[in-house]
Design a protein around this motif. Structure first.
Motif, PDB file in Angstrom:
ATOM      1  N   ILE A  13      19.461  35.662 -74.329  1.00  0.00           N
ATOM      2  CA  ILE A  13      20.668  34.840 -74.184  1.00  0.00           C
ATOM      3  C   ILE A  13      21.850  35.697 -73.761  1.00  0.00           C
ATOM      4  N   LEU A  72      15.025  26.901 -74.333  1.00  0.00           N
ATOM      5  CA  LEU A  72      16.144  27.811 -74.087  1.00  0.00           C
ATOM      6  C   LEU A  72      17.144  27.194 -73.112  1.00  0.00           C
ATOM      7  N   ILE A 123      21.594  36.661 -70.099  1.00  0.00           N
ATOM      8  CA  ILE A 123      21.936  35.544 -69.211  1.00  0.00           C
ATOM      9  C   ILE A 123      23.435  35.325 -69.176  1.00  0.00           C
ATOM     10  N   GLU A 124      24.078  35.323 -70.331  1.00  0.00           N
ATOM     11  CA  GLU A 124      25.520  35.091 -70.385  1.00  0.00           C
ATOM     12  C   GLU A 124      26.288  36.173 -69.639  1.00  0.00           C
ATOM     13  N   TYR A 160      19.287  24.764 -74.947  1.00  0.00           N
ATOM     14  CA  TYR A 160      20.301  25.449 -75.759  1.00  0.00           C
ATOM     15  C   TYR A 160      21.484  25.894 -74.897  1.00  0.00           C
ATOM     16  N   LEU A 161      21.190  26.518 -73.760  1.00  0.00           N
ATOM     17  CA  LEU A 161      22.257  27.020 -72.896  1.00  0.00           C
ATOM     18  C   LEU A 161      23.123  25.884 -72.353  1.00  0.00           C
ATOM     19  N   GLN A 162      22.507  24.753 -72.049  1.00  0.00           N
ATOM     20  CA  GLN A 162      23.261  23.630 -71.495  1.00  0.00           C
ATOM     21  C   GLN A 162      24.147  22.951 -72.531  1.00  0.00           C
ATOM     22  N   GLN A 164      25.982  24.663 -74.707  1.00  0.00           N
ATOM     23  CA  GLN A 164      27.102  25.535 -75.059  1.00  0.00           C
ATOM     24  C   GLN A 164      28.387  25.050 -74.396  1.00  0.00           C
TER      25      GLN A 164
END
Length: 404
Positions: A267, A308, A270-271, A311-313, A315
């Motif tokens: 994570i 995953l 990616i960020e 989860y990212l979408q 945020q």
């Protein structure tokens, strides 16, 4: 003299598959084609151009929504109020329709008929300009249309508006109204304003033969900067300069996950990669996790099952927006397939490609005797299973973890 060359507005593009984006971002995505054209009109007014050329596919579909028609009418009226004429042609997406069913466009707008014609104007500084072009009469125009363009005569500048494809050049776009650069040069025009190909490019510098591209990318294959050309006169030459207007860009991003043993490590990587994008526009991102064969089975499953990405979408989005619409793992040739997935795929293949399922799917085809005999072969299920496994291994070898 100066003018704007734009093409392929594709107003009212539906942006399929992105409706799950946060509502505020979705509204910006849906409005993107409209916003891009409004920026072009803003530029025309600010630059006080002599005229605007719009070369085909103003609308995304032949069935033009009233919303899109009203928007185009309003923007062209802004130009009419400033006494800026517009010369437009329709392309393969918005070919000439029943005029009685369409909203009228302002009187400054000159529409090329399907038979082709040449319009003339005199600019504020006394230059004479001839503009030649045609609109599509139907969805498919497969013949060379350059015969409809007359050879340049007495005008100071002659411009051709052509929505079509360059002959013999591979493209993701279908071939319409094919032409060659040699054919265009035989007309002795001073500028060719092209449409249909969505990547802005200059095929020839002198005289300019130019694809404006589309002002807003419509899918992942149309990544990067999008806009129009501002064309200025320098002596007897016309020189195009690309101007970016797309409010949203599609981009791809590769992130190595080599050595990652925790989900938080992935994570964070990616960020950080997303933060490295400095464009002022909102971005729609496809993230590919490279070196994924080094991940544990549990981590890889959280990527491949969409957990995953979900989860990212979820945020919070900061401005400018960066939305990850796709996340996939890329593994080295055969490694993860052989080590992790082979038994699962074999079990699935045996469950799907068995004699009963084959007979059910193929029932409409079994009337001819030779098909019936072929489908009843005892080794057919095993043959199909083997073919599927081979395709999966080839897909893993090319890194296409999300191949159909």
């Amino acid at each position: 003299m100066k003018f704007i060359h734009a093409a392929d507005l594709h107003l009212d593009t539906p942006f399929l598959g992105l409706r799950t984006a946060p509502e505020a971002l979705w509204q910006q995505i849906y409005a993107a084609t409209f916003t891009a054209f409004a920026k072009i009109v803003d530029a025309a007014l600010a630059q006080q151009v002599d005229f605007v050329c719009l070369v085909g596919d103003l609308y995304d579909r032949a069935e033009r929504s009233i919303q899109a028609q009203l928007f185009l009418q309003k923007q062209l009226q802004r130009l009419a109020t400033a006494q800026i004429p517009v010369y437009l042609s329709y392309g393969n997406h918005d070919y000439v329709a029943d005029a009685a069913a369409e909203l009228p466009l302002p009187p400054n707008t000159h529409i090329f008929p399907s038979a082709g014609t040449t319009y003339h104007l005199t600019t504020k500084d006394g230059q004479t300009v001839a503009l030649s072009g045609f609109s599509y009469a139907q969805r498919w125009v497969e013949k060379d249309m350059t015969a409809q363009f007359p050879v340049k005569t007495t005008a100071d500048f002659q411009i051709g508006l052509l929505h079509g494809s360059q002959s013999g050049v591979a493209s993701q776009h279908a071939v319409y109204a094919p032409f060659s650069v040699a054919e265009l040069n035989q007309k002795h025009y001073d500028y060719w304003a092209l449409g249909h190909i969505h990547q802005h490019q200059i095929l020839q510098a002198e005289p300019p033969i130019v694809y404006a591209g589309n002002p807003q990318g419509r899918n992942p294959n149309e990544a990067g900067a999008r806009g129009y050309y501002l064309v200025r006169q320098h002596g007897q030459q016309l020189q195009p300069e690309f101007q970016e207007v797309a409010p949203i860009q599609w981009q791809t991003c590769a992130v190595s996950v080599a050595g990652a043993v925790r989900l938080t490590t992935i994570i964070n990587a990616i960020e950080q990669a997303v933060a490295n994008f400095k464009q002022p526009q909102a971005l729609l991102l496809q993230v590919t996790l490279t070196d994924a064969e080094q991940l544990s089975a549990a981590l890889l499953q959280r990527i491949t099952n969409g957990e995953l990405l979900g989860y990212l979408q979820k945020q919070p989005l900061a401005q400018p927006w960066r939305w990850i619409y796709a996340l996939k793992a890329q593994v080295a040739a055969g490694s993860r397939f052989n080590q992790l997935d082979q038994s699962n795929w074999q079990a699935s293949a045996q469950a799907v490609f068995n004699a009963h399922n084959i007979a059910q799917v193929a029932r409409p085809l079994t009337q001819p005797d030779f098909l019936m005999a072929a489908l009843r072969q005892a080794d057919l299920p095993a043959t199909l299973q083997a073919q599927v496994l081979n395709l999966l291994q080839e897909s893993a070898g090319t890194g296409e973890a999300d191949a159909d």
